[in-house]
Design a protein around this motif. Structure first.
Motif, PDB file in Angstrom:
ATOM      1  N   GLY A 357       0.814  -1.140  -0.170  1.00 21.94           N
ATOM      2  CA  GLY A 357       0.125  -0.221  -0.092  1.00 21.94           C
ATOM      3  C   GLY A 357       0.761   1.281  -0.118  1.00 21.94           C
ATOM      4  N   LEU A 358       1.844   1.338   0.839  1.00 23.23           N
ATOM      5  CA  LEU A 358       2.669   2.510   0.924  1.00 23.23           C
ATOM      6  C   LEU A 358       3.566   2.706  -0.424  1.00 23.23           C
ATOM      7  CD1 LEU A 358       3.840   2.365   4.824  1.00 23.23           C
ATOM      8  CD2 LEU A 358       1.924   3.794   3.583  1.00 23.23           C
ATOM      9  N   GLU A 359       4.143   1.368  -0.853  1.00 24.34           N
ATOM     10  CA  GLU A 359       4.819   1.320  -2.287  1.00 24.34           C
ATOM     11  C   GLU A 359       3.949   2.239  -3.141  1.00 24.34           C
ATOM     12  OE1 GLU A 359       7.863  -2.230  -1.545  1.00 24.34           O
ATOM     13  OE2 GLU A 359       6.055  -2.356  -3.172  1.00 24.34           O
ATOM     14  N   ALA A 360       2.703   1.812  -3.281  1.00 25.05           N
ATOM     15  CA  ALA A 360       1.733   2.278  -4.514  1.00 25.05           C
ATOM     16  C   ALA A 360       1.595   3.779  -4.187  1.00 25.05           C
ATOM     17  CB  ALA A 360       0.597   1.578  -4.324  1.00 25.05           C
ATOM     18  N   LEU A 361       1.329   4.220  -2.689  1.00 22.80           N
ATOM     19  CA  LEU A 361       1.090   5.587  -2.703  1.00 22.80           C
ATOM     20  C   LEU A 361       2.284   6.410  -2.737  1.00 22.80           C
ATOM     21  CD1 LEU A 361      -1.092   7.456  -1.469  1.00 22.80           C
ATOM     22  CD2 LEU A 361      -0.418   7.026   0.837  1.00 22.80           C
ATOM     23  N   PHE A 362       3.325   5.961  -2.209  1.00 21.27           N
ATOM     24  CA  PHE A 362       4.554   6.980  -2.314  1.00 21.27           C
ATOM     25  C   PHE A 362       5.044   7.349  -3.418  1.00 21.27           C
ATOM     26  CE2 PHE A 362       5.564   6.181   2.812  1.00 21.27           C
ATOM     27  CZ  PHE A 362       4.337   6.979   2.978  1.00 21.27           C
ATOM     28  N   SER A 363       5.042   6.030  -4.417  1.00 17.62           N
ATOM     29  CA  SER A 363       5.504   6.388  -5.871  1.00 17.62           C
ATOM     30  C   SER A 363       4.760   7.254  -6.412  1.00 17.62           C
ATOM     31  CB  SER A 363       5.181   5.064  -6.515  1.00 17.62           C
ATOM     32  OG  SER A 363       4.013   4.858  -6.794  1.00 17.62           O
ATOM     33  N   ARG A 364       3.445   7.868  -5.973  1.00 21.82           N
ATOM     34  CA  ARG A 364       2.634   8.854  -6.757  1.00 21.82           C
ATOM     35  C   ARG A 364       2.734   9.938  -5.956  1.00 21.82           C
ATOM     36  NH1 ARG A 364      -1.280   7.051  -9.851  1.00 21.82           N
ATOM     37  NH2 ARG A 364      -1.367   8.999 -10.638  1.00 21.82           N
ATOM     38  N   LEU A 365       3.411  10.358  -4.690  1.00 23.42           N
ATOM     39  CA  LEU A 365       3.269  11.449  -4.127  1.00 23.42           C
ATOM     40  C   LEU A 365       4.593  12.058  -3.910  1.00 23.42           C
ATOM     41  CD1 LEU A 365       1.335  10.567  -0.876  1.00 23.42           C
ATOM     42  CD2 LEU A 365       0.383  11.835  -2.918  1.00 23.42           C
ATOM     43  N   GLN A 366       4.483  13.508  -4.041  1.00 24.19           N
ATOM     44  CA  GLN A 366       5.752  14.502  -3.627  1.00 24.19           C
ATOM     45  C   GLN A 366       5.961  14.804  -2.383  1.00 24.19           C
ATOM     46  OE1 GLN A 366       6.644  17.948  -6.399  1.00 24.19           O
ATOM     47  NE2 GLN A 366       6.740  18.913  -4.763  1.00 24.19           N
ATOM     48  N   ASP A 367       4.799  14.943  -1.488  1.00 22.98           N
ATOM     49  CA  ASP A 367       4.776  15.512  -0.169  1.00 22.98           C
ATOM     50  C   ASP A 367       3.218  15.018   0.242  1.00 22.98           C
ATOM     51  OD1 ASP A 367       5.532  15.953   2.362  1.00 22.98           O
ATOM     52  OD2 ASP A 367       6.030  17.956   1.670  1.00 22.98           O
ATOM     53  N   PHE A 368       3.001  15.344   1.690  1.00 23.61           N
ATOM     54  CA  PHE A 368       1.693  15.395   2.235  1.00 23.61           C
ATOM     55  C   PHE A 368       1.837  16.005   3.546  1.00 23.61           C
ATOM     56  CE2 PHE A 368       3.606  11.277   3.470  1.00 23.61           C
ATOM     57  CZ  PHE A 368       2.965  11.244   4.957  1.00 23.61           C
ATOM     58  N   SER A 369       0.604  16.415   3.934  1.00 23.42           N
ATOM     59  CA  SER A 369       0.633  16.920   5.165  1.00 23.42           C
ATOM     60  C   SER A 369      -0.694  17.098   6.015  1.00 23.42           C
ATOM     61  CB  SER A 369       1.116  18.485   5.274  1.00 23.42           C
ATOM     62  OG  SER A 369      -0.010  19.278   4.442  1.00 23.42           O
ATOM     63  N   ARG A 370      -0.541  17.036   7.254  1.00 20.53           N
ATOM     64  CA  ARG A 370      -1.998  16.929   8.173  1.00 20.53           C
ATOM     65  C   ARG A 370      -2.728  18.241   7.913  1.00 20.53           C
ATOM     66  NH1 ARG A 370      -1.594  14.729  13.370  1.00 20.53           N
ATOM     67  NH2 ARG A 370      -2.844  16.321  14.043  1.00 20.53           N
ATOM     68  N   THR A 371      -3.969  18.056   7.905  1.00 24.75           N
ATOM     69  CA  THR A 371      -4.733  19.410   8.116  1.00 24.75           C
ATOM     70  C   THR A 371      -4.750  20.083   9.783  1.00 24.75           C
ATOM     71  OG1 THR A 371      -6.908  18.320   8.532  1.00 24.75           O
ATOM     72  CG2 THR A 371      -6.153  18.637   6.263  1.00 24.75           C
ATOM     73  N   SER A 372      -5.372  20.970   9.905  1.00 28.42           N
ATOM     74  CA  SER A 372      -5.203  21.400  11.434  1.00 28.42           C
ATOM     75  C   SER A 372      -6.345  20.512  12.197  1.00 28.42           C
ATOM     76  CB  SER A 372      -5.384  23.057  11.472  1.00 28.42           C
ATOM     77  OG  SER A 372      -6.542  23.279  10.775  1.00 28.42           O
ATOM     78  N   ASP A 373      -7.159  19.896  11.563  1.00 28.63           N
ATOM     79  CA  ASP A 373      -8.166  18.982  12.474  1.00 28.63           C
ATOM     80  C   ASP A 373      -7.530  18.180  13.353  1.00 28.63           C
ATOM     81  OD1 ASP A 373     -10.886  19.701  10.763  1.00 28.63           O
ATOM     82  OD2 ASP A 373      -9.263  19.121   9.073  1.00 28.63           O
TER      83      ASP A 373
END
Length: 400
Positions: A357-373
């Motif tokens: 799951g993480l290999e598939a996801l991270f191969s398509r992401l430059q970055d991510f962040s949490r919202t303030s929720d």
């Protein structure tokens, strides 16, 4: 007089680690709910989990069958049996989770992960990673294993939650009615599935459980039913929360996040440290079968011990810098999937699902962040993970 420590207090569920540290300092003592004896130090946890004679897994059953619930097949599962019954049942079902079975599943899991990633990246603005990815991957894999129809998949998480939340012991009368009806519907679903596979076997787990063993022995209807009941929360909650906890931990650590996004070969090490630092499984229960002593504390016969796995995984006596998240930590034997005869049968599958799951996801992401929720955590004594995980995703630029 020592103050009352409540493992289910809202502030503890929001962050249990300060209480876990206090328990490691003070040693074995009684806590709420139910006056259970909390075991939190690494060596004590190992001692309990490798001694089924004095600390019986039958203790689990008391937490999963409250007085208002007339029946729960999970209480008769191998998870709640001691040797030799446990040994026979585990040997019979373990081949369904061996390397050959997982190798056959891997391409299907990878395809599911890639499909979910594609759908996730189509969303505009913040997305709930729990609802859009972490939940769907293990639920779909378990649905495949069970041989269920895809339209039945969405109910699996609801059923798993109802099972894993039982030991919390705080259900309103309305909740009690709903849970009784929910678990009855789960049993009907599995009974129909077992009957269908008796009449028309396939290549799924239920068909495998129905086949005679090499000596001609077969599992009874009740044994199959109880195993499916036990596998459901283990197969769903563990991987859902492992995925979500990994993204939650990385969202707070930009340097580690950048490293893993740039080098996906770090994912296995990342997962091992998440399993230690923020494990999906936080505790297990045991029944004291005879008057005994553990680390100088007298435990009466019939007492319930709550084995705090997550507390032991932050024990400084076993893990240097235990409260720090270190991807490069030297891998040491940890307890995230249990210990001894009850080591989790599905540990290899959970690691495989999370890695793919993480290999598939991270191969398509430059970055991510949490919202303030703010994060709100599942109200469970047994498992820990967020109810929702809103993330802002930055897709990687397309390859030229």
């Amino acid at each position: 007089m020592p103050r009352t420590l409540d493992l289910m207090a809202p502030e503890v569920r929001a962050n249990p680690y300060p209480l876990y540290a206090e328990l490691r300092h003070t040693g074995i003592r009684q806590v709420e709910p139910g006056g259970m004896w909390a075991v939190s130090r690494y060596e004590d946890v190992v001692a309990v989990m490798k001694d089924p004679r004095r600390f019986s897994s039958a203790g689990l059953g008391q937490g999963f069958l409250p007085p208002w619930l007339p029946r729960n097949p999970v209480t008769e599962s191998l998870v709640m049996k001691d040797p030799p019954v446990h040994t026979r049942l585990r040997g019979r079902v373990s081949r369904a989770f061996g390397p050959a079975a997982l190798a056959a599943l891997e391409p299907r899991i990878r395809a599911l992960a890639e499909q979910l990633t594609e759908q996730l990246l189509l969303q505009q603005g913040p997305v709930d990673f729990m609802a859009r990815f972490a939940l769907h991957l293990p639920v779909s894999v378990l649905g495949l294993l069970f041989g269920l129809e895809p339209q039945q998949y969405p109910r699996l998480k609801e059923w798993a939650d109802d099972l894993v939340n039982l030991p919390a012991g705080r259900h309103s009368p309305e909740e009690q009615v709903r849970v009784r009806e929910s678990l009855a519907s789960l049993e009907r679903c599995f009974a129909e599935l077992i009957q269908t596979r008796r009449e028309s076997p396939g290549d799924d787990l239920v068909s495998e459980l129905l086949r005679p063993d090499t000596d001609g022995s077969v599992l009874s209807q009740e044994e199959i039913m109880s195993f499916l009941f036990a596998l459901l929360p283990a197969g769903v909650e563990t991987t859902v929360y492992l995925l979500a906890n990994t993204l939650a931990v990385l969202s707070e650590r930009p340097e580690e996040r950048a490293r893993v996004l740039a080098d996906r070969s770090l994912i296995p090490r990342l997962l091992e440290e998440v399993l230690r630092y923020e494990p999906p499984g936080h505790s297990s229960l045991r029944l004291v079968t005879e008057e005994t002593e553990l680390s100088g504390v007298h435990l009466p016969r019939g007492a319930i011990v709550v084995v705090l796995l997550a507390a032991a995984l932050r024990d400084e006596g076993h893990f240097p810098q235990a409260d720090q998240f270190l991807i490069d930590r030297e891998r040491a034997s940890h307890l995230a999937f249990g210990h001894g005869v009850h080591y989790c049968l599905g540990a290899m599958l959970a690691r495989l699902e999370a890695r793919l799951g993480l290999e598939a996801l991270f191969s398509r992401l430059q970055d991510f962040s949490r919202t303030s929720d703010p994060l709100h955590w599942a109200p469970s004594l047994i498992a820990r993970g967020p109810l929702a995980l809103p993330l802002q995703l930055i897709p990687a630029p397309p390859l030229r």
